[in-house]
Design an enzyme around this catalytic site. Sequence first.
Site, PDB file in Angstrom:
ATOM      1  N   ASP A 207      25.210  42.818  13.409  1.00 30.92           N
ATOM      2  CA  ASP A 207      25.047  43.396  11.821  1.00 30.92           C
ATOM      3  C   ASP A 207      26.526  43.849  11.452  1.00 30.92           C
ATOM      4  O   ASP A 207      26.922  44.811  12.044  1.00 30.92           O
ATOM      5  CB  ASP A 207      24.072  44.559  11.891  1.00 30.92           C
TER       6      ASP A 207
ATOM      7  N   ASN B 220      32.115  34.981   6.797  1.00 30.56           N
ATOM      8  CA  ASN B 220      31.084  34.127   6.048  1.00 30.56           C
ATOM      9  C   ASN B 220      29.770  35.139   5.527  1.00 30.56           C
ATOM     10  O   ASN B 220      29.113  35.155   4.723  1.00 30.56           O
ATOM     11  CB  ASN B 220      30.726  33.053   6.845  1.00 30.56           C
TER      12      ASN B 220
ATOM     13  N   LYS C 116      33.255  41.660  -3.964  1.00 32.76           N
ATOM     14  CA  LYS C 116      34.129  40.374  -3.842  1.00 32.76           C
ATOM     15  C   LYS C 116      35.558  40.392  -4.535  1.00 32.76           C
ATOM     16  O   LYS C 116      36.446  40.159  -3.957  1.00 32.76           O
ATOM     17  CB  LYS C 116      33.350  39.187  -4.589  1.00 32.76           C
TER      18      LYS C 116
ATOM     19  N   TYR D 256      27.829  43.153  -6.704  1.00 33.00           N
ATOM     20  CA  TYR D 256      28.352  41.945  -5.969  1.00 33.00           C
ATOM     21  C   TYR D 256      29.714  41.774  -6.142  1.00 33.00           C
ATOM     22  O   TYR D 256      30.507  41.314  -5.354  1.00 33.00           O
ATOM     23  CB  TYR D 256      27.354  40.809  -6.476  1.00 33.00           C
TER      24      TYR D 256
ATOM     25  N   SER E 278      34.792  34.316  -0.400  1.00 33.91           N
ATOM     26  CA  SER E 278      34.552  34.818  -1.740  1.00 33.91           C
ATOM     27  C   SER E 278      33.577  34.212  -2.518  1.00 33.91           C
ATOM     28  O   SER E 278      32.600  33.699  -1.972  1.00 33.91           O
ATOM     29  CB  SER E 278      35.901  34.967  -2.330  1.00 33.91           C
TER      30      SER E 278
END
Length: 280
Positions: free
Chosen positions: A57, A84, A153, A149, A135
């Site tokens: 995790d 990833n 990123k 989000y 990304s």
Amino acid sequence: MTQRTWLITGVNSGFGRHMTEQLLARGDRVAGTVRKMDAMNDLKAQYGDLLWLAHLDVTDTPAIHQVVNKAFTDLGKIDVVVNNAGYGLFGAAEEMTDDQILHQINTNLIGSIQVVRAALPHLRTQGGGRIIQLSTVGGQAAFPGGSLYHAGKWGIEGFIEAVGQEVAPFNIGCTLVEPGGARTEFRYGSSQLAPKIDAYDISPASMVRRIIEEGTSVSLGDPAKMAKIMIDSVDQHPAPKRIALGSDSYTTIHKALTERLANLEAQKDLAFSTDFPANA
């Protein structure tokens, strides 16, 4: 073809799964991290010792360091580290709960940072390697309903760009991959929505909610093709700093950067006006 060893987080689905399948099929070794070990039973049965697996995790920083250290110890050398693992959280910023905000940042930003930090001592010691950071088009452009989000990123893009300069003397290359929409489980599988506030029905932020709830929009991108380009990028020297994947990614990023540059150029005189006079 030279056999390489890859460490990839989140190999049970999406780009991680596609990369793992392609790499194993060509004879490379993959150290993969997963949340559910059973999801990899088929590949483990087919490829045996070529596939090394560990539960992880990425919100658990001590576990990240334990797993990364063990992967390097067990496999001897890892040529490429692929960050990833991640997911999308969507909705207006006001709609999101504090727990959702923390989990999103801990997963997409801090988790990726800690994987890199855990791998760097090993990569330096072995004389080099590659880091590939997933990304998104949303790491260069922003859309309503994606504020948290984007926060993760845009943050990881700045981190990787700076780290790439820091570790270049150690023969470590860093690449940011910015896919557009792809036909993975991301949009309708792993993505989460914030609790709804009715007032935002009139806001542009409501569009992403409708897309996810309706579940009918189909992405343009082929994830298998994208995974192959990520894999092939390791043969490029020096490492590409960024790779945009998908016509939607290219078009959106091009538009965002063009507008940003135009806005900056319009402020040139204003920016220079705040300097002290020459020789002051």
